[in-house]
Design an enzyme around this catalytic site. Structure first.
Site, PDB file in Angstrom:
ATOM      1  N   TRP A 100     -27.399  19.921  61.127  1.00  0.00           N
ATOM      2  CA  TRP A 100     -26.527  18.792  61.501  1.00  0.00           C
ATOM      3  C   TRP A 100     -25.073  19.220  61.523  1.00  0.00           C
ATOM      4  O   TRP A 100     -24.302  18.780  62.378  1.00  0.00           O
ATOM      5  CB  TRP A 100     -26.768  17.572  60.607  1.00  0.00           C
ATOM      6  CG  TRP A 100     -28.082  16.929  60.930  1.00  0.00           C
ATOM      7  CD1 TRP A 100     -29.167  16.840  60.113  1.00  0.00           C
ATOM      8  CD2 TRP A 100     -28.461  16.315  62.182  1.00  0.00           C
ATOM      9  NE1 TRP A 100     -30.193  16.205  60.785  1.00  0.00           N
ATOM     10  CE2 TRP A 100     -29.792  15.879  62.036  1.00  0.00           C
ATOM     11  CE3 TRP A 100     -27.817  16.109  63.395  1.00  0.00           C
ATOM     12  CZ2 TRP A 100     -30.495  15.234  63.065  1.00  0.00           C
ATOM     13  CZ3 TRP A 100     -28.503  15.473  64.429  1.00  0.00           C
ATOM     14  CH2 TRP A 100     -29.827  15.048  64.260  1.00  0.00           C
ATOM     15  N   ASP A 169     -20.462  13.290  56.859  1.00  0.00           N
ATOM     16  CA  ASP A 169     -21.583  12.700  57.602  1.00  0.00           C
ATOM     17  C   ASP A 169     -22.669  12.327  56.589  1.00  0.00           C
ATOM     18  O   ASP A 169     -23.495  13.158  56.220  1.00  0.00           O
ATOM     19  CB  ASP A 169     -22.109  13.712  58.632  1.00  0.00           C
ATOM     20  CG  ASP A 169     -23.414  13.252  59.280  1.00  0.00           C
ATOM     21  OD1 ASP A 169     -23.857  12.110  59.012  1.00  0.00           O
ATOM     22  OD2 ASP A 169     -23.999  14.052  60.046  1.00  0.00           O
ATOM     23  N   LYS A 193     -31.702   5.807  58.351  1.00  0.00           N
ATOM     24  CA  LYS A 193     -32.338   6.535  57.262  1.00  0.00           C
ATOM     25  C   LYS A 193     -32.374   5.697  55.987  1.00  0.00           C
ATOM     26  O   LYS A 193     -33.432   5.400  55.475  1.00  0.00           O
ATOM     27  CB  LYS A 193     -31.635   7.868  57.043  1.00  0.00           C
ATOM     28  CG  LYS A 193     -32.153   8.897  58.039  1.00  0.00           C
ATOM     29  CD  LYS A 193     -31.123   9.721  58.705  1.00  0.00           C
ATOM     30  CE  LYS A 193     -31.729  10.465  59.892  1.00  0.00           C
ATOM     31  NZ  LYS A 193     -30.741  11.212  60.655  1.00  0.00           N
TER      32      LYS A 193
END
Ligand SMILES: *Cc1c(COP(=O)(O)O)cnc(C)c1O
Length: 357
Positions: A100, A169, A193
């Site tokens: 990511w 993030d 999530k």
């Protein structure tokens, strides 16, 4: 029948939340329609949206000097929106700890010059940089990092320090434990999530970082424009926003992020404890960098992976297949995964080992 869903995202949601949404689906608040069918400009939805923000502020103790934005395009959208909005000096520093981070870096390079000040390639992204081991140039507009690498199962056990605004993030770790927002310039997270269904990124941004977006920033990603319109410059995904509010109600009712932290620590400890004690299963991540949310593990013989997954499915556990880049298994154990899901998994792993080793 409900299954234990170990998906990395979209992910398991708490059953009481789904049941409430179901009960309200055809007649929301006596309106004779679902929340999906109502106008986003109507009194009822505007109140629902504002209440979700209030609950989010309460859950994460967000200081008044920060705005909360609800933006479309997910966390990936923020990979571009962050440099467009706050990349004022034309350069930014990034920590690279896995998949990511890499995507965030690649996207940022379109808008700013990126300085990767720490890169964990040498450990195949199974570590985080040691605190204090990297230097952030004073010219960088911000320092960006990924507190929890959802794919690698790697998490920071500290908050990096820098003299420039810190950007995190938090897609796979938001609301899983307390967070000191005041250490950050920007905190962002996709909702799918730990916070609800897909469709939104929540962005917590410090007031002084709003209003400097480059002129070619799309309006829907311009923090200033969106702050002014309460994130309703255009039609938001109303159902996602509504469900986010229900999830926050659930977190509050269960005891808030302090209780989430206690439960998540217990779940992670149980699963890692079992993996470490076994010679059949293994986790490659450095102990100080292990994620509480995403636990990758491999079997001694990859030829057994398919049988492991099929047996897990039969036992009521799904989405355990690891990301293609890592292989093996990955158990994502976000807030909504109960301890019983983890103990069911461990019992199954023990039995699988006994019958296959
Ligand atoms: C899932 C995830 C993303 C991507 O989220 P989208 O909402 O699909 O854009 C980004 N960063 C992290 C850490 C993630 O876990």
């Amino acid at each position: 029948m409900r299954v234990y869903n170990f998906s990395a995202g979209p992910a398991m949601l708490p059953l009481p939340v789904l049941e409430q949404a179901q009960a309200e689906l055809t007649d929301w608040q006596g309106s004779g329609m679902s929340v999906m069918e109502d106008s986003h400009r109507g009194k009822a939805f505007v109140a629902c949206a504002a209440a979700a923000e209030e609950k989010f502020r309460q859950v994460l103790s967000i200081p008044d000097t920060y705005r909360v934005l609800f933006l479309q395009g997910g966390a990936t959208g923020q990979f571009a929106a962050v440099p467009m909005n706050i990349g004022t000096t034309g350069s930014a520093a990034y920590l690279n700890t896995g998949q990511w981070s890499k995507k965030a870096i690649a996207e940022a390079r379109k808008y700013v010059s990126v300085d990767v000040v720490a890169d964990e390639a040498a450990s195949s992204y199974t570590t985080v940089p040691e605190a204090g081991s990297f230097t952030v140039p004073a010219s960088a507009a911000y320092l960006h990092y990924t507190p929890n690498e959802t794919i690698g199962g790697v998490a920071f056990d500290y908050v990096p320090e820098a003299d420039v605004p810190l950007v995190g993030d938090f897609s796979s770790t938001i609301a899983s434990r307390p967070l000191d927002v005041s250490s950050f310039g920007v905190v962002y997270a996709g909702t799918q999530k730990n916070l609800g269904p897909a469709g939104l990124a929540v962005v917590i941004v410090r007031d002084d970082l709003i209003g400097s977006a480059r002129p070619d920033t799309p309006a829907v990603w311009d923090y200033g424009v969106m702050a002014k319109s309460d994130s309703m410059t255009n039609t938001p995904p109303t159902f996602t926003w509504y469900l986010l509010g229900l999830i926050l109600d659930w977190i509050i009712a269960e005891g808030g992020v302090a209780e989430m932290e206690r439960r998540n620590a217990a779940k992670a400890e149980a699963l890692y404890g079992y993996v470490d004690a076994s010679s059949f299963y293994a986790n490659p991540v450095a102990r100080n960098a292990r994620s509480w949310m995403n636990v990758p593990f491999t079997l001694a013989d990859p030829a057994l992976d398919a049988a492991f997954l099929a047996g897990a499915q039969d036992a009521g556990m799904t989405n355990l297949k690891g990301h293609r880049s890592v292989g093996g298994m990955r158990a994502s154990i976000y807030n909504a995964m109960p301890m019983e899901g983890v103990t069911t998994l461990i019992d199954y792993m023990r039995e699988f080992e006994r019958t296959s080793a």
